[in-house]
Design an enzyme around this catalytic site. Sequence first.
Site, PDB file in Angstrom:
ATOM      1  CG  LEU A 105     -91.761 -46.616  21.491  1.00 11.57           C
ATOM      2  CD1 LEU A 105     -92.804 -45.636  21.983  1.00 11.57           C
ATOM      3  CD2 LEU A 105     -90.495 -46.045  21.983  1.00 11.57           C
ATOM      4  CB  SER A 145     -91.214 -52.630  25.715  1.00  9.47           C
ATOM      5  OG  SER A 145     -90.267 -51.973  25.565  1.00  9.47           O
ATOM      6  CD  GLN A 146     -94.303 -46.414  25.421  1.00  5.24           C
ATOM      7  OE1 GLN A 146     -93.632 -45.832  25.321  1.00  5.24           O
ATOM      8  NE2 GLN A 146     -95.722 -46.409  24.536  1.00  5.24           N
ATOM      9  CG  ASP A 193     -83.796 -55.494  26.610  1.00  5.77           C
ATOM     10  OD1 ASP A 193     -84.777 -56.260  26.513  1.00  5.77           O
ATOM     11  OD2 ASP A 193     -83.677 -54.392  25.994  1.00  5.77           O
ATOM     12  CG  HIS A 239     -86.243 -54.320  23.832  1.00  7.28           C
ATOM     13  ND1 HIS A 239     -86.485 -54.280  25.308  1.00  7.28           N
ATOM     14  CD2 HIS A 239     -87.221 -53.778  23.113  1.00  7.28           C
ATOM     15  CE1 HIS A 239     -87.826 -53.699  25.467  1.00  7.28           C
ATOM     16  NE2 HIS A 239     -88.130 -53.370  24.316  1.00  7.28           N
TER      17      HIS A 239
END
EC number: 3.1.2.2
Length: 302
Positions: free
Chosen positions: A45, A111-112, A228, A283
């Site tokens: 993202l 991630s996404q 994270d 993250h």
Amino acid sequence: MLGLCGQRLPAAWVLLLLPFLPLLLLAAPAPHRASYKPVIVVHGLFDSSYSFRHLLEYINETHPGTVVTVLDLFDGRESLRPLWEQVQGFREAVVPIMAKAPQGVHLICYSQGGLVCRALLSVMDDHNVDSFISLSSPQMGQYGDTDYLKWLFPTSMRSNLYRICYSPWGQEFSICNYWHDPHHDDLYLNASSFLALINGERDHPNATVWRKNFLRVGHLVLIGGPDDGVITPWQSSFFGFYDANETVLEMEEQLVYLRDSFGLKTLLARGAIVRCPMAGISHTAWHSNRTLYETCIEPWLS
């Protein structure tokens, strides 16, 4: 004399062969060099390909000659587009890469992007992915107040975001496609146009085919950690998630595993799932941490 002539014969043969030496050298087999499978990287993202410059450097250093493609699609705010739209775009980008790599490819998805890649493996019946490396991805969904959510929905908190995300309008945003409210499971199952489908939590005509496609993968490498700070719960990176009391249930306790709805149980049984938890990484640092790369990623880039 015969003895002397016999001793000189080898030298004579060498002289005769000298003119042909260049041809012999050309015909000799070249020294063996490891040939690594191509690597495809999918960002998360609000990301872009630039975010992965360190990862690219690590791969080039440890596996020289590897063809690495960091896909430059749906960058920045475009990453908020509905995930099925992104899946289609990324699919068009990976098909020619896979076609040129009959030996297979590796996917590193952050991630996404890890959800995009899992959907890709589900809908592509001819993919040749050896290692699917899911890098801090909310594979079982997201349920947390992050800065991204506060920016996108400033008047909402996680406790009431379901009112937006589980509406037709909300499902037009990628974040809502994997918003998983454990207190409104019925709404999630009925409204989720993405996660509930690729998880096989809701019946649909393609469920059996998608499961078969997903099981083509060689290895599923799951990476995440307790520090994270974005993925909530962080165990979602390993297919763990909250129950209705917000107690985290690990992958083996999830219904999608127990029912083997999209292949997790089968993959684990054949030893294809690798879990690599690591503390102390935030993250945004997963793809630039050298220790993480050497421990959890590099071993699976054959």
